[in-house]
Design an enzyme around this catalytic site. Structure first.
Site, mmCIF file in Angstrom:
data_model
loop_
_atom_site.group_PDB
_atom_site.id
_atom_site.type_symbol
_atom_site.label_atom_id
_atom_site.label_comp_id
_atom_site.label_asym_id
_atom_site.label_seq_id
_atom_site.Cartn_x
_atom_site.Cartn_y
_atom_site.Cartn_z
ATOM 1 N N SER A 62 23.139 -21.908 62.473
ATOM 2 C CA SER A 62 21.795 -21.873 62.913
ATOM 3 C C SER A 62 21.649 -22.720 64.568
ATOM 4 O O SER A 62 22.519 -22.453 65.060
ATOM 5 C CB SER A 62 20.439 -22.789 62.464
ATOM 6 O OG SER A 62 21.477 -24.764 62.843
ATOM 7 N N ASP A 63 20.012 -21.650 65.107
ATOM 8 C CA ASP A 63 20.346 -22.089 66.371
ATOM 9 C C ASP A 63 20.167 -23.011 66.928
ATOM 10 O O ASP A 63 19.645 -24.486 65.444
ATOM 11 C CB ASP A 63 19.275 -21.142 66.499
ATOM 12 C CG ASP A 63 19.219 -21.286 68.440
ATOM 13 O OD1 ASP A 63 20.267 -22.476 69.416
ATOM 14 O OD2 ASP A 63 18.349 -20.348 68.964
ATOM 15 N N TRP A 64 20.184 -24.591 67.448
ATOM 16 C CA TRP A 64 19.961 -25.675 67.357
ATOM 17 C C TRP A 64 18.850 -26.259 67.393
ATOM 18 O O TRP A 64 18.444 -26.297 67.849
ATOM 19 C CB TRP A 64 20.668 -26.221 69.254
ATOM 20 C CG TRP A 64 22.094 -26.012 69.513
ATOM 21 C CD1 TRP A 64 22.653 -27.786 69.952
ATOM 22 C CD2 TRP A 64 23.185 -25.126 69.002
ATOM 23 N NE1 TRP A 64 24.195 -26.886 69.844
ATOM 24 C CE2 TRP A 64 24.524 -25.536 69.487
ATOM 25 C CE3 TRP A 64 23.133 -24.152 68.494
ATOM 26 C CZ2 TRP A 64 25.906 -25.123 69.182
ATOM 27 C CZ3 TRP A 64 24.542 -23.467 67.898
ATOM 28 C CH2 TRP A 64 26.063 -23.985 68.289
ATOM 29 N N GLY A 110 17.583 -25.771 64.597
ATOM 30 C CA GLY A 110 16.641 -24.543 63.881
ATOM 31 C C GLY A 110 16.585 -24.574 62.270
ATOM 32 O O GLY A 110 16.511 -23.786 61.742
#
Ligand SMILES: *[C@@H]1O[C@H](CO)[C@@H](O)[C@H](O)[C@H]1NC(C)=O
Ligand SMILES: *[C@@H]1O[C@H](CO)[C@@H](O)[C@H](O)[C@H]1NC(C)=O
Ligand SMILES: *[C@@H]1O[C@H](CO)[C@@H](O)[C@H](O)[C@H]1NC(C)=O
Ligand SMILES: *[C@@H]1O[C@H](CO)[C@@H](O)[C@H](O)[C@H]1NC(C)=O
Ligand SMILES: *[C@@H]1O[C@H](CO)[C@@H](O)[C@H](O)[C@H]1NC(C)=O
Ligand SMILES: *[C@@H]1O[C@H](CO)[C@@H](O)[C@H](O)[C@H]1NC(C)=O
Ligand SMILES: *[C@@H]1O[C@H](CO)[C@@H](O)[C@H](O)[C@H]1NC(C)=O
Ligand SMILES: *[C@@H]1O[C@H](CO)[C@@H](O)[C@H](O)[C@H]1NC(C)=O
Ligand SMILES: *[C@@H]1O[C@H](CO)[C@@H](O)[C@H](O)[C@H]1NC(C)=O
Ligand SMILES: *[C@@H]1O[C@H](CO)[C@@H](O)[C@H](O)[C@H]1NC(C)=O
Ligand SMILES: *[C@@H]1O[C@H](CO)[C@@H](O)[C@H](O)[C@H]1NC(C)=O
Ligand SMILES: *[C@@H]1O[C@H](CO)[C@@H](O)[C@H](O)[C@H]1NC(C)=O
Length: 813
Positions: free
Chosen positions: A302-304, A306
């Site tokens: 995941s993006d941070w 996300g």
């Protein structure tokens, strides 16, 4: 302070509605159009994303079999608690951390930003940005940059580089992170992804293709949270990128297919929603498009912050939750995690099948073994821990061994490559009467706030009035160990000719003064250095040069008939002074990295003949661009942020072509100090009988291998018709037959090749047209189809300077 700003502007930037005015630029040229969301009660076909379940198991296909078995053996030894650790980030020395399992000799994983440098590190290089290297259109340089960056990540002990970027692709000229990626075109971006990923991974570090997918604006990329207390509630959800199936395939997914084919270890899912469902739990995107259709064998992180759910994300195809904790942006590990212990609970209570968790870890560990990271991989440089503002030591919950050598200098001789990269990437847009290269000018005047030294500290994390820009801001920036300013490099070079160098760097002052009063006699050349900032977490408010750049140029040009403008910008700038007769040359140098001044001086003096070509279109007026970010949502409904990709395939040159809008400098444009001809186009069929429908072959990374099969070889002869050595980039554009469905762009880039030629020299250049290049995505059959009838192939030096044409009919009626 700079460090605090770093966190704020990078990973934690508030998703305010383009509130702050950060640059003092005059808004006269601003044409930022505010887009209202559609009435959400009449969403039509969008508004939900179909479920694609279950998440496909990895198989190790595409040459990963041996590593795949090792990963399976590793997983077989894990306890359920260890399994939970393997898929959940923890605070630690790196921007992202998977903890060690000492009993199995597993040292953990260190994940570090970013797409132009290992950011959280000292004694590391800052390379040219994505948009800059895309301007080289040079496969070899793209690879070399990827490789050199990979060496630095590895030497610092980072297993995983959070690079490169294909999303944003550049749907909107205003998007704050376009410069981290490559080009507003899927084909060029696809090649750049492939070359960069191969470079990173050949150097031994895992590449992360990001942000998957539809991450085309910064505004409201994350939800708005009510941030009182540790358990936070969402007030408004993140913007939803609503993309139809054909546009998804032919534009946004296209470069990710190249990334998967290049064996990218990891993909990072993006912050925003897709058709109403968060990208990191969107099973249609992760299970359907990525793992099934493209046959992706690595892992999705995941993006941070996300990640917005536990079980739903795991079932939806997310394999690793970064940075692991709860709360906005995942920064509060004490609050628990959607993953972590919840993975254990979900397996124990029967909600999640343990085999799915095993698959997540097999996906994570296969690239690790494939790249030999289990053997003698360098330890994490302890200096990373000191520089890491994202998870400083005080936040660590586990023990990390930081016994490796501190502050290793990993720069090697990369400065030389960086200097060359940015020089080769410089796009010469105008060169009246051969104003360039400079011919030992006796008197040089240097203007503009981008010429000199930065006065605001070493870290590029917010715009600053004085000093040259080598990079934009956010997680995609780098930490400069030095930055050669243009003024410094001009002074050094000018010594050879004993030239007089005078300079004036205050933009406000220049813009409001009569410049001729500055010199006793008019200089031979006036060099104006200007800049434009962009950063993660905010979209651009305008497309002009920052700090009244246009007024600076007008003021200088009034008194100097040899005014040469250099921009260090994130990307698109409208250039109202392009037609000013006293502006004799314009160079777009983008974000060049640490050797900035040396790179541009090499070009100005002709030591490097510029060969850069625009990876986007420069329109005549900001208001000519379509698809602005969705910004003006005045209603308060949780679901009100909707972005409709209604322009479909018509972004950048596709749009300007479809609307027949005349532009200032078109996609693919770039001048040289020499001239070139193209002749003798030929298209030769490689395969005898071509069907419209591809043969169904077993899926490999990148999708059906039949799509990557070469069907035609197109050849042209390129000649250097001038009198100095130089390189150019012949570009192949394909026009589909009329039988292609409505909405097919008038022409699309489907080949390019950079070629360097001595004066008078000719060379044959060939382009391989693959099945995918001649196909459209058919939403009914869910296949790539070649339409019946005659294709037109054109080759030239830009999207609007097409010299040679030929026709092919792969499939007849
Ligand atoms: C949205 O569309 C519905 C159905 O057409 C209509 O009843 C409603 O008034 C519209 N809402 C707004 C805010 O325009
Ligand atoms: C989004 O919705 C469109 C229209 O229904 C559909 O074609 C497309 O496949 C959907 N994509 C995703 C990722 O849900
Ligand atoms: C994945 O493999 C496991 C066996 O390891 C099997 O039980 C499961 O059904 C497979 N999942 C899918 C989606 O094929
Ligand atoms: C740290 O290193 C020591 C000595 O090599 C080892 O015993 C210990 O298990 C390691 N701890 C971790 C968390 O890796
Ligand atoms: C948090 O703030 C909201 C307003 O944004 C308020 O309605 C709510 O009561 C607050 N909650 C707590 C626990 O203070
Ligand atoms: C499990 O997830 C929930 C959110 O769904 C969170 O509140 C909780 O703290 C998590 N538990 C653990 C042990 O991380
Ligand atoms: C099982 O555990 C998961 C994670 O804590 C939770 O989300 C889910 O609701 C639980 N299901 C049941 C049936 O208890
Ligand atoms: C730049 O010029 C403006 C206008 O003359 C002046 O107000 C400002 O103080 C100058 N800035 C510096 C740093 O000299
Ligand atoms: C161009 O520069 C000359 C001085 O060299 C000046 O006289 C003339 O007015 C300038 N023209 C424009 C359009 O600014
Ligand atoms: C610029 O002006 C100078 C006189 O100031 C003149 O000698 C020169 O030819 C002019 N150059 C151009 C390119 O017009
Ligand atoms: C740009 O377009 C806007 C709106 O159409 C118009 O008002 C403006 O004059 C144009 N600017 C230029 C420089 O043509
Ligand atoms: C496009 O515009 C040009 C003038 O800018 C005109 O000559 C040409 O006919 C137009 N083509 C179409 C297809 O409208």
């Amino acid at each position: 302070m700079a460090i605090t700003q770093l966190v704020l502007s990078g990973l934690l930037a508030a998703t305010v509605v383009n509130g702050q005015s950060f640059d003092g630029t005059s808004r006269s040229e601003s044409a930022f159009s505010y887009v209202q969301p559609k009435n959400t009660t009449i969403l039509g076909a969008y508004g939900h994303s179909p479920a694609v379940l279950p998440s496909p198991n990895a198989t190790g296909s595409g040459g990963w079999d041996e590593a795949f078995s090792k990963a399976q053996q590793f997983v077989a030894k894990l306890t359920i608690e260890e399994k939970a650790d393997m898929v959940t980030g923890q605070p630690g020395p790196c921007v992202g951390n998977i903890v060690a399992i000492p009993r199995l000799g597993f040292p953990g994983l260190c994940l570090q930003d970013g797409p132009l440098a290992i950011r959280v590190a000292d004694y590391a290089s800052v390379f040219a940005a994505g948009v800059t290297v895309a301007s080289t259109w040079d496969r070899d340089l793209l690879y070399k940059r990827g490789y050199a960056m990979g060496q630095e990540f590895k030497a610092k002990g980072a297993h995983i580089a959070l690079s490169p970027v294909a999303g944003p692709l550049g749907r909107s000229a205003y998007a704050g992170r376009n410069w981290e990626g490559f080009a507003a075109d899927p084909y060029l971006t696809g090649v750049a992804m492939e070359r960069t990923i191969r470079g990173h991974q050949d150097a031994g570090v895992q590449a992360t293709a990001k942000h998957f997918i539809g991450n085309e604006q910064e505004t409201q990329r994350n939800p708005t949270y009510d941030s009182n207390g540790t358990i936070t509630d969402v007030i408004q959800e993140a913007v939803s990128a609503n993309i139809d199936d054909r546009t998804m395939h032919e534009l946004y997914l296209w470069p990710f297919a190249n990334a998967v084919r290049a064996r990218a270890s990891s993909l990072m899912c993006s912050y925003q929603r897709l058709n109403g469902s968060y990208a990191c739990e969107n099973s249609k995107a992760l299970n359907g498009l990525l793992k099934e259709e493209l046959g992706f064998q690595g892992y999705v992180m995941s993006d941070w912050g996300g990640t917005h759910s536990g079980v739903a994300s795991i079932e939806g195809g997310l394999d690793m939750n970064m940075p692991g904790g709860l709360g906005p942006y995942g920064t509060i590990p004490e609050a628990g995690s959607f993953f972590g212990k919840n993975v254990t609970y979900a397996v124990n209570n029967g909600t999640v099948d343990e085999s799915r968790v095993d698959d997540m870890i097999v996906r994570i560990m296969t690239p690790y073994y494939w790249l030999g990271q289990d053997k003698d991989y360098p330890d994490v440089d302890p200096s990373s821990a000191d520089l890491n503002t994202f998870s400083p030591r005080s936040t660590w919950l586990r023990e990390f061994n930081l016994t490796g050598e501190r502050s290793r200098d990993v720069r090697g001789n990369h400065a030389k490559l960086i200097r060359k990269l940015a020089a080769e990437a410089t796009v010469l847009l105008k060169n009246k009467n051969s104003a360039l290269p400079l011919k030992a000018p006796k008197s040089i005047a240097v203007f503009g706030n981008d010429a000199g030294e930065n006065t605001m500290g070493p870290v590029n994390q917010a715009t600053f009035e004085y000093g040259t820009l080598g990079s934009g801001g956010g997680s995609g920036t780098g930490r400069f160990t030095y930055l050669v300013s243009p003024l410094d490099a001009v002074k050094t070079r000018a010594k050879k000719d004993n030239s007089l160098v005078q300079y004036w760097l205050n933009n406000t002052n220049i813009a409001t003064s009569t410049v001729s009063g500055f010199w006793p006699s008019t200089p031979d050349v006036c060099l104006v250095f200007l800049k434009t900032w962009a950063e993660e977490g905010a979209d651009r408010e305008h497309l002009s040069i920052d700090y009244e750049g246009n007024d600076v140029v007008e003021s200088v040009a009034k008194s100097c008939n040899n005014t040469i403008v250099v921009t260090h910008s994130s990307g698109i700038n409208v250039l109202p002074f392009a037609s000013n007769p006293n502006v004799t040359a314009i160079l777009a140098a983008h974000y060049p990295g640490q050797e900035s001044g040396n790179s541009i001086v090499d070009v100005l003096y002709g030591d490097v003949n510029p060969a850069g070509h625009l990876p986007y279109t420069i329109a005549k007026n900001s208001s000519d661009y379509n698809a602005p970010p969705t910004t003006d949502v005045s209603t308060k409904g949780a679901d009100d942020w909707q972005s409709w990709f209604d322009e479909k395939l018509e972004i950048d040159y596709r749009y300007f072509d479809a609307q027949n809008i005349s532009v200032q400098y078109e996609f693919g444009f770039g001048l040289s100090y020499t001239t070139f001809n193209i002749s003798d186009i030929q298209a030769e069929a490689v395969v005898h009988s071509v069907s419209s429908i591809p043969e169904e072959r077993p899926i490999q990374p990148g999708g059906n291998p039949a799509l990557w099969e070469t069907l035609y070889d197109v050849t042209v002869t390129v000649t250097n018709s001038g009198d100095v050595r130089g390189a150019t980039v012949p570009q192949l554009y394909v026009t589909f037959p009329d039988s292609a469905p409505e909405g097919t762009p008038l022409k699309q880039l489907r080949g390019f090749e950079k070629v360097s030629l001595a004066p008078g020299e000719s060379r044959d250049v060939s382009f391989e047209l693959m099945r995918r290049d001649l196909s459209y995505w058919d939403i009914v059959s869910q296949k790539w189809l070649i339409p019946e009838g005659e294709f037109t192939l054109r080759v030239g030096f830009s999207s609007r300077d097409l010299k040679e044409v030929t026709k092919i009919t792969p499939v007849s009626a």
